[in-house]
Design an enzyme around this catalytic site. Structure first.
Site, PDB file in Angstrom:
ATOM      1  N   SER A   1       0.823  -1.209   0.000  1.00  0.00           N
ATOM      2  CA  SER A   1       0.000   0.000   0.000  1.00  0.00           C
ATOM      3  C   SER A   1       0.859   1.262   0.000  1.00  0.00           C
ATOM      4  O   SER A   1       1.824   1.383   0.767  1.00  0.00           O
ATOM      5  CB  SER A   1      -0.915   0.007   1.231  1.00  0.00           C
ATOM      6  OG  SER A   1      -1.608   1.243   1.303  1.00  0.00           O
TER       7      SER A   1
ATOM      8  N   SER B   1      -0.601   4.160   0.643  1.00  0.00           N
ATOM      9  CA  SER B   1      -1.319   5.131   1.484  1.00  0.00           C
ATOM     10  C   SER B   1      -0.408   5.808   2.506  1.00  0.00           C
ATOM     11  O   SER B   1      -0.547   7.022   2.736  1.00  0.00           O
ATOM     12  CB  SER B   1      -2.500   4.450   2.183  1.00  0.00           C
ATOM     13  OG  SER B   1      -3.503   4.106   1.259  1.00  0.00           O
TER      14      SER B   1
ATOM     15  N   LYS C   1     -13.258  -3.856   2.084  1.00  0.00           N
ATOM     16  CA  LYS C   1     -14.155  -2.733   1.837  1.00  0.00           C
ATOM     17  C   LYS C   1     -15.622  -3.064   2.141  1.00  0.00           C
ATOM     18  O   LYS C   1     -16.385  -2.195   2.539  1.00  0.00           O
ATOM     19  CB  LYS C   1     -13.999  -2.241   0.400  1.00  0.00           C
ATOM     20  CG  LYS C   1     -12.626  -1.640   0.126  1.00  0.00           C
ATOM     21  CD  LYS C   1     -12.522  -1.077  -1.277  1.00  0.00           C
ATOM     22  CE  LYS C   1     -11.149  -0.468  -1.528  1.00  0.00           C
ATOM     23  NZ  LYS C   1     -11.051   0.144  -2.861  1.00  0.00           N
TER      24      LYS C   1
ATOM     25  N   ASN D   1     -14.100   2.579   1.469  1.00  0.00           N
ATOM     26  CA  ASN D   1     -12.643   2.561   1.561  1.00  0.00           C
ATOM     27  C   ASN D   1     -12.136   3.483   2.656  1.00  0.00           C
ATOM     28  O   ASN D   1     -10.931   3.675   2.793  1.00  0.00           O
ATOM     29  CB  ASN D   1     -12.012   2.963   0.221  1.00  0.00           C
ATOM     30  CG  ASN D   1     -12.109   4.455  -0.051  1.00  0.00           C
ATOM     31  OD1 ASN D   1     -13.083   5.109   0.356  1.00  0.00           O
ATOM     32  ND2 ASN D   1     -11.120   5.007  -0.724  1.00  0.00           N
TER      33      ASN D   1
ATOM     34  N   ASP E   1     -13.192   6.407  -3.200  1.00  0.00           N
ATOM     35  CA  ASP E   1     -12.829   5.863  -4.516  1.00  0.00           C
ATOM     36  C   ASP E   1     -13.599   6.574  -5.623  1.00  0.00           C
ATOM     37  O   ASP E   1     -13.102   6.698  -6.751  1.00  0.00           O
ATOM     38  CB  ASP E   1     -13.137   4.361  -4.577  1.00  0.00           C
ATOM     39  CG  ASP E   1     -12.126   3.517  -3.828  1.00  0.00           C
ATOM     40  OD1 ASP E   1     -10.976   3.956  -3.670  1.00  0.00           O
ATOM     41  OD2 ASP E   1     -12.496   2.410  -3.390  1.00  0.00           O
TER      42      ASP E   1
ATOM     43  N   GLY F   1     -15.185  -5.391 -17.048  1.00  0.00           N
ATOM     44  CA  GLY F   1     -15.166  -5.995 -15.729  1.00  0.00           C
ATOM     45  C   GLY F   1     -16.294  -5.486 -14.863  1.00  0.00           C
ATOM     46  O   GLY F   1     -16.685  -4.312 -14.959  1.00  0.00           O
TER      47      GLY F   1
ATOM     48  N   GLY G   1     -16.452  -6.442 -11.315  1.00  0.00           N
ATOM     49  CA  GLY G   1     -16.117  -6.748  -9.932  1.00  0.00           C
ATOM     50  C   GLY G   1     -16.318  -5.557  -9.010  1.00  0.00           C
ATOM     51  O   GLY G   1     -16.976  -4.570  -9.375  1.00  0.00           O
TER      52      GLY G   1
END
Length: 280
Positions: free
Chosen positions: A23, A25, A74, A95, A110, A134, A136
């Protein structure tokens, strides 16, 4: 800024994920705290599975102001929260968790990441049309970001006939949703007519879809590492404008910093830190 006792008092945030070592972040939030003069603030990585999230958040130290949440946590973050933003509820995941007096507030920044990425394209129409590859978990905040950017019509393309939940999310956002299979003969035409193609298919699965990418007008690939991705390479080779997932990552972090600190995010400092971390 940064001279008050409150600025120097211990505060902390963290990212929850599994695995979490990758990550970025901490890079983004650490740069923000330094730029804001928040000398007492720290940020860490916590390896945490979906099942472990409630216990981890329950045991938060008093100085913990919030959490960034990455996969696979999430959905658990949304379920754990005592208060949920409208967009997180519609998207079905969160998130971001922010400590409040009444409990934990869940949001999905997000969505801001997607709108920030779309803003990176020159000449994108006010009501862009899109094809999303996609269906997902990432597809839903992409749909919310497209709706926030003014989109009205979106085509969802999936390998199997499993687009229902994502399609329902898009319709709840007011989008006109059409679903097709990735093998559908009409999909290349849909891509060529749309203003932007969004790829949410992980590597290496997208490698077989580059024939779609080369027919796009613009490509937003939510992936960013390693870069360029297979989709981005195909688009760049064809002279197609590309925005990568690093732009989404950066823009979603702005909102988290503001929710955690109550201050405007120092965007230039955060962007410079991310570019340095990625070697770009």
């Amino acid at each position: 800024m940064g001279d008050s006792a409150a600025d120097r008092s211990p505060r902390s945030a963290a990212v929850l994920g599994h695995p979490v070592d990758h990550s970025l972040s901490p890079v983004l939030h650490g740069a923000a705290y330094r730029a804001l003069g928040l000398d007492g603030w720290t940020y860490e990585r916590i390896d945490c599975t979906e099942g472990q999230l409630p216990a981890v958040v329950d045991s938060s130290p008093d100085h913990r102001v919030g959490y960034s949440v990455t996969m696979p946590n999430k959905f658990a973050a949304l379920g754990y929260a005592t208060e949920v933003s409208d967009r997180a509820r519609i998207v079905g995941s969160a998130n971001t968790l922010v400590r409040r007096e009444t409990g934990w507030f869940a949001d999905c920044t997000d969505v801001d990441g997607v709108t920030g990425a779309l803003a990176g394209f020159n000449g994108l129409p006010a009501e862009p049309t899109a094809v999303v590859l996609g269906v997902g978990g990432t597809a839903r905040p992409v749909l919310a970001g497209l709706a926030a950017a003014g989109a009205t019509r979106v085509v969802l393309a999936s390998r199997r006939d499993n687009a229902g939940p994502a399609a329902d999310c898009g319709r709840a956002l007011g989008l006109e949703i059409h679903t097709v299979l990735l093998s559908d003969a009409t999909l290349p035409d849909e891509v060529s007519r749309s203003d932007v193609l969004v790829n949410t298919v992980p590597e290496p699965g997208v490698g077989a879809l580059t024939h779609l990418v080369t027919g796009a007008n613009r490509l937003f690939d939510v992936l960013y590492d390693p870069w360029p991705t297979a989709a981005a390479s195909a688009a760049l080779s064809a002279g197609i404008p590309v925005v990568g997932g690093d732009v989404m990552l950066l823009n979603q972090a702005f909102g988290q910093v503001e929710l955690f600190t109550g201050r405007p995010a120092p965007r230039q400092a955060m962007a410079a830190a991310l570019a340095d971390a990625l070697g770009r």
